[in-house]
Each structure stands twice: as structure tokens, then as C-alpha cells.
Design an enzyme around this catalytic site. Structure first.
Site, PDB file in Angstrom:
ATOM      1  N   HIS A 162       0.828  -1.209   0.000  1.00  0.00           N
ATOM      2  CA  HIS A 162       0.000   0.000   0.000  1.00  0.00           C
ATOM      3  C   HIS A 162       0.858   1.253   0.000  1.00  0.00           C
ATOM      4  O   HIS A 162       2.036   1.219   0.359  1.00  0.00           O
ATOM      5  CB  HIS A 162      -0.970  -0.007   1.190  1.00  0.00           C
ATOM      6  CG  HIS A 162      -0.332   0.054   2.534  1.00  0.00           C
ATOM      7  ND1 HIS A 162       0.013   1.233   3.147  1.00  0.00           N
ATOM      8  CD2 HIS A 162       0.012  -0.935   3.408  1.00  0.00           C
ATOM      9  CE1 HIS A 162       0.536   0.987   4.332  1.00  0.00           C
ATOM     10  NE2 HIS A 162       0.551  -0.335   4.513  1.00  0.00           N
ATOM     11  N   CYS A 218       3.971  -4.719   6.269  1.00  0.00           N
ATOM     12  CA  CYS A 218       3.493  -4.423   4.921  1.00  0.00           C
ATOM     13  C   CYS A 218       4.617  -3.832   4.064  1.00  0.00           C
ATOM     14  O   CYS A 218       5.624  -3.352   4.569  1.00  0.00           O
ATOM     15  CB  CYS A 218       2.329  -3.443   4.972  1.00  0.00           C
ATOM     16  SG  CYS A 218       0.810  -4.196   5.590  1.00  0.00           S
TER      17      CYS A 218
END
Length: 183
Positions: free
Chosen positions: A142, A158
């Protein structure tokens, strides 16, 4: 020149764009590399390549040692992006797939829901969730608004990208795209 066959797509980029890019590249080299390529030129070249690749299978490789995400098609490098990764090696290694894609995602933070658009939501405009054998994990790719997190360990695991790079990756990779995380 270094731009020949850019993005691994023969004839996908108009020759006039290649001429301008090569001229810019030669100016950068003669300037000792002090200037950075113009963002608009990179975006235009990238968008042309993206349009020519619709429907073509791609795969993603993430090199944890060098903080680089590479997009490949038929084992040819299309593009590379710098990334941020998980603190203390929290980004898992292995073979994954893009399990889901969400525009303007809510963030589920240890039982609390932080809605899309909320300043406390770190996910940005897109989420590409990683999965194994059809099962989603809690890890994903992301954008981040924390630009200094790129090139270092900064997340809970992430893969973080600059927003414009994450938007390009979101367009390039359909659900099911293989993702290999190494290093």
C-alpha cells in the site's frame, strides 16, 4: 541507450518519446547525474507501457535486502520501485499472490476500524492484500504518506510505496498476480 526496450515492450513507446528520453538521459549523464529525470516524462513512459500490457501476465518480486520491488513480464523487468518494509524483518519471505485489491480501504487496527480518508488511516488510496494458497494474510502492499519510510524498515510488515508508485502497481497487477519476497 539504457532506455532501449523500456519496460520490456517492443514498439510500445512512441519513437518521439524515446528520442526525448534519450536526450534527457544524455543531459543527465553530462550533468554528472545531479538532476533527476522529470516526473512527467517517467509518468508518460510508464502509462504508455501500462496501456500496452493490459491482459499480459506479470509477476512481482520484492528484494528485502535492497528495498526494491520489481515488476516482471516474461522474465523481463518492466519497472522497479523503492519500497519500505517491516520493522525488524517483519515482512515475511516466500511465495504469495495478490489475494485482494481495495480502493480507499478502511484500516483494521487491532480491533478498531479507521475509515478510509481518516488522517489516522495509514493505508492511503489502495490496498493489495497478499495471500497464500487462496487465503489472505494480514500483509499487503500500500502507499504511504510517510515518504521517509521508503528504503528502510518502518511498517508492521506491509510493503510501503510512494503513492504514485502504488497507483501504478495497482493498475498493473490483477488479483492472482504472483509475488515473491526474497532476501
Amino acid at each position: 541507450a539504457a532506455l532501449d526496450g523500456a519496460f520490456g515492450v517492443q514498439g510500445a513507446i512512441p519513437s518521439v518519446w524515446m528520442d526525448v528520453a534519450e536526450q534527457l538521459e544524455s543531459e543527465l549523464v553530462s550533468d554528472g547525474g545531479a538532476m533527476q529525470p522529470l516526473g512527467a516524462m517517467n509518468d508518460a513512459l510508464e502509462m504508455e507501457a501500462v496501456e500496452s500490457l493490459r491482459g499480459a501476465p506479470v509477476r512481482v518480486e520484492v528484494d528485502r535486502k535492497n528495498f526494491v520491488l520489481t515488476v516482471l513480464r516474461n522474465d523481463r523487468v518492466l519497472t522497479q520501485f523503492p519500497v519500505g518494509l517491516g520493522l525488524d524483518g517483519a515482512t515475511p519471505g516466500g511465495e504469495f499472490q495478490i489475494a485482494n485489491k481495495i480502493s480507499n480501504p478502511d484500516w483494521y487496527n487491532r480491533g478498531d476500524v479507521v475509515p478510509a480518508g481518516d488522517p489516522g488511516n495509514p493505508l492511503g488510496a489502495s490496498w493489495m492484500g497478499l495471500g497464500v494458497d487462496g487465503t489472505a494474510t494480514s500483509y499487503g502492499i500500500h502507499p504511504t504518506k510517510e515518504g521517509d519510510s521508503i528504503g528502510r524498515e518502518a511498517s508492521r510488515g506491509c510493503i510501503l510505496m510512494w503513492p504514485e508508485h502504488a497507483a501504478t502497481l495497482f493498475r498493473l497487477c490483477p488479483i492472482g498476480t504472483p509475488v515473491r519476497i526474497t532476501g
